[in-house]
Design a protein around this motif. Sequence first.
Motif, PDB file in Angstrom:
ATOM      1  N   SER A   1       0.844  -1.192   0.000  1.00 46.01           N
ATOM      2  CA  SER A   1       0.000   0.000   0.000  1.00 46.01           C
ATOM      3  C   SER A   1       0.880   1.242   0.000  1.00 46.01           C
ATOM      4  O   SER A   1       1.811   1.347   0.801  1.00 46.01           O
ATOM      5  CB  SER A   1      -0.923   0.018   1.226  1.00 46.01           C
ATOM      6  N   ARG A   2       0.571   2.165  -0.909  1.00 54.42           N
ATOM      7  CA  ARG A   2       1.330   3.418  -1.014  1.00 54.42           C
ATOM      8  C   ARG A   2       0.364   4.592  -0.807  1.00 54.42           C
ATOM      9  O   ARG A   2      -0.574   4.771  -1.591  1.00 54.42           O
ATOM     10  CB  ARG A   2       2.018   3.525  -2.383  1.00 54.42           C
ATOM     11  N   THR A   3       0.600   5.372   0.240  1.00 47.01           N
ATOM     12  CA  THR A   3      -0.255   6.522   0.567  1.00 47.01           C
ATOM     13  C   THR A   3       0.484   7.813   0.253  1.00 47.01           C
ATOM     14  O   THR A   3       1.596   8.042   0.745  1.00 47.01           O
ATOM     15  CB  THR A   3      -0.663   6.494   2.048  1.00 47.01           C
TER      16      THR A   3
ATOM     17  N   THR B   1      -0.232   6.995  -7.983  1.00 45.10           N
ATOM     18  CA  THR B   1      -0.946   7.419  -6.787  1.00 45.10           C
ATOM     19  C   THR B   1      -1.074   8.943  -6.770  1.00 45.10           C
ATOM     20  O   THR B   1      -0.070   9.655  -6.795  1.00 45.10           O
ATOM     21  CB  THR B   1      -0.211   6.952  -5.514  1.00 45.10           C
TER      22      THR B   1
ATOM     23  N   THR C   1      -4.531   6.509  -1.753  1.00 46.48           N
ATOM     24  CA  THR C   1      -3.746   5.313  -1.471  1.00 46.48           C
ATOM     25  C   THR C   1      -3.929   4.298  -2.600  1.00 46.48           C
ATOM     26  O   THR C   1      -5.050   4.080  -3.054  1.00 46.48           O
ATOM     27  CB  THR C   1      -4.175   4.666  -0.137  1.00 46.48           C
TER      28      THR C   1
ATOM     29  N   THR D   1      -3.098   0.265  -3.699  1.00 45.88           N
ATOM     30  CA  THR D   1      -2.794  -1.031  -3.071  1.00 45.88           C
ATOM     31  C   THR D   1      -2.754  -2.134  -4.118  1.00 45.88           C
ATOM     32  O   THR D   1      -3.637  -2.210  -4.974  1.00 45.88           O
ATOM     33  CB  THR D   1      -3.841  -1.386  -2.004  1.00 45.88           C
TER      34      THR D   1
END
Length: 434
Positions: free
Chosen positions: A244-246, A334, A339, A341
């Motif tokens: 996961s990249r926020t 993103t 976020t 994922t």
Amino acid sequence: TGGFLGSYAEMTVDNGEIVEMQVPGGGTYDLQGSLDQFVAAPDPLQLINARWEFQDGNWFPDFAASAEKLLWFYDHAGGPTVDGVLAVNATFVAGLIDLLGPIDMADYDRTITGDNFLTETQRIVGIEADKTLNKPKQFLSDLTPKLLVKATQADTLSFLALLQKVGTGLAERDIQLYMKDARMQKTIDVLGWSGRVAQTDGDYLMVVDANIGGGKTDMVIDQKIEVEVVIADDGSIVNAVTISRTHNGVKGDLFTGVKNVDYQSVYVPEGSILLSVDGDVAAPDTSLFEVSTLPLEIDDDLSMITGDIRYDALSRTLINDEFGKTVFGNWVQTKPGSTSTITYTYRLPFVIDGVGYRQGLFSGLKSALGFSNVGRYTMLVQKQSGVLNRRTTVRVVTPERVNTVWSSDDAASQSGAEFDGMADAYVAQLFEVK
């Protein structure tokens, strides 16, 4: 191996003393005009440049491979023969300034501290530099000698703290070394300072993110990696890796308010079989990739390292084998405030001995004589150089008929062992059939 190469210096060192250093004001782009080889960039990099050049030469996560490629570019751009490559991440420099104290840059009307080094450097290089002079990195050329003077003139206590800082930088892959001398390089390998992709006989994971055309957004990306290792009754293993990249940036911010465009490579044990990829896979439109107006040759080093690349149409994943690993590659984009994922599910190419129902003759004899059959599982989670905000959790799930008799981290078989991503992490467990 840590991001875009913004600046470089050519150093002459004699008996441990830097006797000469040149930091070109134009940074790595100064070599563009003199490069005499026209080779195609790795496919993902062609989003920003069809031709492969020095500033993007550190494409491989194995630092020795990237260093050799940088030396190749340097040689073909007319640079002198050099003995090695030393890579230092910008965040490490900020930490050095924080340790050694502020640096007065009177010509730029500001004082540089560890807290403002990154932002002020970006502001000076990206906005304030005189475009007519075409020397955006002159600021770093002026700053570096001042920093070195502070380091060499440090008192005893500060120098000891400096040595500890360097040691931490080497352990956390903020400093990486490569030397052409085989004996010296072997020592660097043994000390763990070479940034190589590690070779193990157990499970392995390294997630490599390449920000391609996404500004400075990596500074505001929080990444969470959750690994679930499921060991079946027959000892086979299926891993599910959820990434996961926020994006914590705000749209419109000067350096971090744009979309993060990431080419993500997941390195796993060689021979692993991809079962599925689910989530926010999003490749840039093909029309956005650069096309060269000149004929470009295929780079021999790139071809040799990447080998045959397969395309899994169902998951839109590129798969190849390199550095003794199988690699799953995908695009992840993103936007600020959102976020993304992705979950990769794959089967490992080996089983846990002593766990499966079908035991060999030796295992059967051990059981008949009253000796226990013990299986072993290990995983190395290798850090990518330059990663700032990444937390990894590893959870191992075993069959009901198996007891865990020892674990390097008890949480690995319960809620999951958690690591801060600052250095390599290791999980090991021993199992016994009930």
